[in-house]
Design a protein around this motif. Sequence first.
Motif, short mmCIF file in Angstrom:
data_model
loop_
_atom_site.label_atom_id
_atom_site.label_comp_id
_atom_site.label_asym_id
_atom_site.label_seq_id
_atom_site.Cartn_x
_atom_site.Cartn_y
_atom_site.Cartn_z
N THR A 14 0.85 -1.18 0.00
CA THR A 14 0.00 0.00 0.00
C THR A 14 0.89 1.24 0.00
O THR A 14 2.12 1.13 0.04
N VAL A 15 0.29 2.42 -0.01
CA VAL A 15 1.07 3.66 -0.03
C VAL A 15 1.84 3.85 1.28
O VAL A 15 2.81 4.62 1.32
N THR A 16 1.43 3.16 2.34
CA THR A 16 2.15 3.25 3.62
C THR A 16 3.08 2.06 3.83
O THR A 16 3.49 1.77 4.96
N ASN A 17 3.40 1.35 2.74
CA ASN A 17 4.36 0.24 2.77
C ASN A 17 3.89 -0.98 3.54
O ASN A 17 4.71 -1.81 3.95
N LYS A 18 2.60 -1.11 3.75
CA LYS A 18 2.06 -2.33 4.33
C LYS A 18 1.71 -3.29 3.19
O LYS A 18 1.39 -2.86 2.08
N ILE A 19 1.75 -4.59 3.48
CA ILE A 19 1.37 -5.56 2.46
C ILE A 19 -0.12 -5.40 2.15
O ILE A 19 -0.95 -5.36 3.05
N ASP A 20 -0.44 -5.30 0.88
CA ASP A 20 -1.82 -5.10 0.43
C ASP A 20 -2.53 -6.46 0.38
O ASP A 20 -2.54 -7.13 -0.65
#
Length: 372
Positions: free
Chosen positions: A319-325
């Motif tokens: 995601t845009v916050t570097n979490k796995i989508d």
Amino acid sequence: AISSHGNWVNSHETAKRSRHLKDSQFVFHFEDGCSQLEAGSYGHVAVMLGVVRSWAMKTRVIFFEQKNGDLLKTMQEYKITIGGGVPAVFEQLATLPTWANYDLSSVRYWTSSSAPLSESRREFIEKKLGIKIIQNYAMTETCGFVTSETADQRRPGSSGKVKAGFELKTIDDSGKTVPPGEVGEICVKGASVILGYYKSPDETARAFKDGWYHTGDLGSLDKEGFIYIAGRKSQVINQGGFKIQPVEVQQVIEKMPAVAACVVTAIPDELLGQAVGVFVKVKQGIEFDPNELRAFCAQHLADYKVPQYIYVVDEFPLTVTNKIDIQKLVRERSSFVAKNKTDAPKTHSELVTMIKEVLAGILGVEAGSLKD
């Protein structure tokens, strides 16, 4: 999320106080001239807190946007001493073939937030990169860290103890505080907790009750006050009525030698409603056998927690916050290599048999003694 000047003043004061503690008392020990790296969205609480820290502690903050440069190169060039990120970022760095080409000796530690990082993964990443990782629990709604490890207070799998200025409890669905060791929803109270959600009175009313912010995160507190994050309440897998915590399954799979990283989540199932699924990134040069994964899980987990759906991925979407989508993984699962279980129950009678076997194991009786 609506945060006030008071919220950030409190974060500022907390950061300022921590500067005067010794390493033996608090892990976030800053000195003038530190270089702090923030690799995230500029609206994210971690970056906002980084700016507050720079005011409080006279540190230099380097902002990094992934699409415009190489993270490892930036860390070397600016001699980064401290920083933070999410587990997905650490996983990527540790598996990069070029990481050994960079000098990261200036890095004292790196904080991990936003998602649980198992002890096996932390040990692997620390050994590979030579960087000490400190786990904490933070969110936008609290304007910073609620809990954190300290140099002399670490427990495997824990995100540390609650920080000064916050109160924390875990509750069941009825709102009662659960005993130590039991998983419940994490609730937080403190001067840094936001005022509410912008133009969302219903969402604000659901999240804030009796002065407590209900995070939607699940976790357990031990008798010493250490918090262990179990995942999101919304991500619990409901497989035929059995509730399964994805983190529990994920931490078992991450111990396998062939697994570089994995994500466990619910996969839609025609008969069960949801079933346990896992997306696996395999280590280079190692052969992966899904049957070995299931056998390994069966040794450490109840039968109904063993993944029925297994997908092999090259990389995880972020995601845009570097979490796995995770939603994108589930949505596009047909495009990945599937290693799905072929003996999953397909009829009502097979499902009844499976449930009876699970219940028999829990009750310690013969499956044949249970009625349909």
